[in-house]
Every structure is written in C-alpha cells, then in structure tokens.
Design a protein around this motif. Structure first.
Motif, short mmCIF file in Angstrom:
data_model
loop_
_atom_site.label_atom_id
_atom_site.label_comp_id
_atom_site.label_asym_id
_atom_site.label_seq_id
_atom_site.Cartn_x
_atom_site.Cartn_y
_atom_site.Cartn_z
N ARG A 1 3.65 -11.09 -4.47
CA ARG A 1 2.32 -10.98 -3.85
C ARG A 1 1.49 -9.86 -4.43
O ARG A 1 0.29 -9.78 -4.19
N VAL A 2 2.12 -8.98 -5.21
CA VAL A 2 1.43 -7.80 -5.73
C VAL A 2 0.19 -8.20 -6.53
O VAL A 2 -0.87 -7.57 -6.41
N TRP A 3 0.30 -9.21 -7.37
CA TRP A 3 -0.82 -9.57 -8.24
C TRP A 3 -2.04 -10.00 -7.43
O TRP A 3 -3.19 -9.70 -7.82
N GLU A 4 -1.83 -10.66 -6.29
CA GLU A 4 -2.97 -11.07 -5.47
C GLU A 4 -3.69 -9.86 -4.88
O GLU A 4 -4.92 -9.75 -4.93
N PRO B 1 -2.64 -3.12 -15.52
CA PRO B 1 -1.35 -2.70 -16.05
C PRO B 1 -0.35 -3.86 -16.07
O PRO B 1 -0.65 -4.98 -15.69
N SER B 2 0.87 -3.53 -16.47
CA SER B 2 1.87 -4.57 -16.66
C SER B 2 2.45 -5.06 -15.34
O SER B 2 2.88 -6.21 -15.25
N TRP B 3 2.49 -4.22 -14.27
CA TRP B 3 3.19 -4.62 -13.06
C TRP B 3 2.53 -5.78 -12.32
O TRP B 3 3.23 -6.62 -11.79
N PRO B 4 1.18 -5.91 -12.29
CA PRO B 4 0.64 -7.14 -11.70
C PRO B 4 0.95 -8.38 -12.52
O PRO B 4 1.16 -9.46 -11.97
N ARG B 5 0.98 -8.23 -13.85
CA ARG B 5 1.34 -9.37 -14.68
C ARG B 5 2.78 -9.79 -14.45
O ARG B 5 3.10 -10.99 -14.40
N PHE B 6 3.66 -8.81 -14.28
CA PHE B 6 5.06 -9.12 -13.96
C PHE B 6 5.16 -9.80 -12.60
O PHE B 6 5.93 -10.74 -12.42
N SER B 7 4.37 -9.34 -11.64
CA SER B 7 4.35 -9.96 -10.31
C SER B 7 3.89 -11.41 -10.39
O SER B 7 4.44 -12.28 -9.71
N TYR C 1 0.81 -1.22 0.00
CA TYR C 1 0.00 0.00 0.00
C TYR C 1 0.84 1.27 0.00
O TYR C 1 0.30 2.36 -0.20
N LEU C 2 2.14 1.15 0.18
CA LEU C 2 3.02 2.29 -0.03
C LEU C 2 3.25 2.53 -1.52
O LEU C 2 3.31 3.67 -1.97
N ILE C 3 3.38 1.44 -2.29
CA ILE C 3 3.69 1.60 -3.70
C ILE C 3 2.44 1.58 -4.59
O ILE C 3 2.49 2.08 -5.71
N PHE C 4 1.33 1.04 -4.08
CA PHE C 4 0.15 0.87 -4.94
C PHE C 4 -0.39 2.18 -5.49
O PHE C 4 -0.70 2.27 -6.68
N PRO C 5 -0.54 3.25 -4.68
CA PRO C 5 -1.07 4.50 -5.25
C PRO C 5 -0.20 5.04 -6.38
O PRO C 5 -0.72 5.51 -7.40
#
Length: 247
Positions: A127-130, A99-105, A71-75
């Motif tokens: 864990r970002v994608w979850e 976006p691409s970052w959850p797919r990378f995660s 939640y620090l990086i999500f916004p």
C-alpha cells in the motif's frame, strides 16, 4: 483517536451483547487502538468480503492500521531519500525525487495481488506506493491547482473522465485482479491534478451537501461497518448469511 476510542467502546459493548463468539471482533477493536488491527485480520486469514469479515464488527479498522504504519515509517523513508537542502525542501515534486521504496511497493503489490491477495489488501507493504503518491500530489504545486489555463478544456475533460472511471470501478465486481485498483489510483490522481474549482465539475463537487459529507466522512467511515455488521447479527439482513452457521 478520541472518535475511534468511542466507536470501539460502544461497538464492543454491543458486540458482547449480540455476537455469540465475539473474541475475533473484540481483538480487532482493541488492536485498532494501537494501529495494528490490519495485521491481526491478515493473520486470521480474513477475507474482507468473506463471511468472517462481514461479521466482524471492526473489520473497517484495517485501513487505520495501514495509515498508522505508513506514517510511522514515511518521515524516515522520505528523509533517507533526500540529502542536505533537499531534505528541507519537501515542498514540491522537484525537491522530493520518487525513491526506490515506492517502486518496490508497487512491484510487491502486483505480485501479492496474485499470490496472496489478503496480504496485498491488509498489509502496508503493498500500500506504500498509493499513499506515497498521495503525499507527492499534496506537495505538487497546491497554489497552481484549480486555476484556469489555456488547457482548461482538456483538464476538464480529463477530470470528468477520471470521475466516471472512479464510479465505474466502485460499481464493478471486486476480485483479486490488480486492474481495478490501478484504475482507481490513476483516476484519483488525475482528478486531483486536473480539477478546477471554477469548472462545472468543480462547482458540483463544491456543493455544500457534498462538502458536508467530506467533513463527516471520518465519522461515517468509523461507524458504517460496525452498524452493518451488528445488523447482520441481529436482523440477518444479508442474503445467504445464517447467524447460527457462522458462530
């Protein structure tokens, strides 16, 4: 934070009284207050279900670290994936493209589960994608959720099947294979999107005692592992765990 601080202080005092070598546990609890105990546990090469994890009185706080870091990086990440008006309309899936970052995660999760299971478990990258999926579900037409429609029978069937899958994954042996995690995430997402409050399953899950468990679930989460770990150091309730050999 107040609840966590109380848990850390009380558990740390009890840890000092009953754990012969308490350094790892105390460091874990201290770092939990700043959202980084997951990084410490990873650096300690702790296996959550190994002897070191079972005897650490603050192992459960790893997830708080993942939460804080996400939640620090999500916004910033969500803002960078939108532009102009879309950045102000993060109220629906159509306004917030995947976006691409959850797919990378997700790709990182599949790789790390095989090469470095501890990193996949403790660190936020895999864990970002979850958590991002949960954020998308939370914004995907809340007002339309839980209302009867022409496909109510199908939705109810999917909801029951999702709940059964979650129970099965919970009871199944845990290993490094990604399948149980994928099933649990998919089943949770399906249950959230298909559950109708007026359905039989919806009424069961809205049973007041179950709702009460949900209300106090954070407190149960904070204390359950500390109590279990302290009991292992005092009454040695875990078969095969000898306190003297794990000091």
């Amino acid at each position: 934070m107040p609840a966590l601080a109380i848990c850390v202080v009380v558990t740390a005092l009890l840890t000092c009284l009953v754990v012969p070598r308490s350094t790892a546990s105390l460091w874990t609890g201290l770092l939990a207050l700043v959202g980084s105990s997951n990084v410490f546990l990873y650096q300690e090469a702790t296996d959550y279900f190994g002897s070191s994890g079972l005897l650490n009185t603050f192992t459960q706080t790893w997830y708080l670290g993942v939460d804080y870091q996400f939640y620090l990086i999500f916004p910033l990440a969500a803002g960078s994936s939108a532009s102009g008006e879309q950045a102000l309309r993060v109220a629906g899936v159509s306004a917030w493209r995947w976006p691409s970052w959850p797919r990378f995660s997700f790709l990182l999760f599949l790789i790390q589960r095989q090469l470095d299971p501890s990193a996949a478990f403790f660190l936020p990258g895999a864990r970002v994608w979850e958590l991002a999926l949960g954020c998308l579900l939370a914004t995907a037409g809340e007002s339309q959720r839980g209302t009867p429609d022409q496909a109510s029978g199908i939705r109810n069937g999917v909801a029951w099947g999702s709940l059964a899958a979650l129970i099965g994954v919970t009871l199944a042996p845990q290993d490094a294979a990604p399948i149980p995690m994928l099933v649990s995430v998919a089943a949770t997402a399906a249950l959230i999107t298909t559950l109708q409050q007026e359905s039989p399953l919806g009424r069961v899950l809205n049973w007041p005692p179950l709702l009460r468990l949900g209300v106090i679930s954070y407190s149960l989460y904070l204390w359950h592992w500390s109590v279990i770990a302290l009991s292992r150091w005092t009454i040695a309730s875990t078969p095969g765990v000898c306190r003297s050999s794990c000091c």
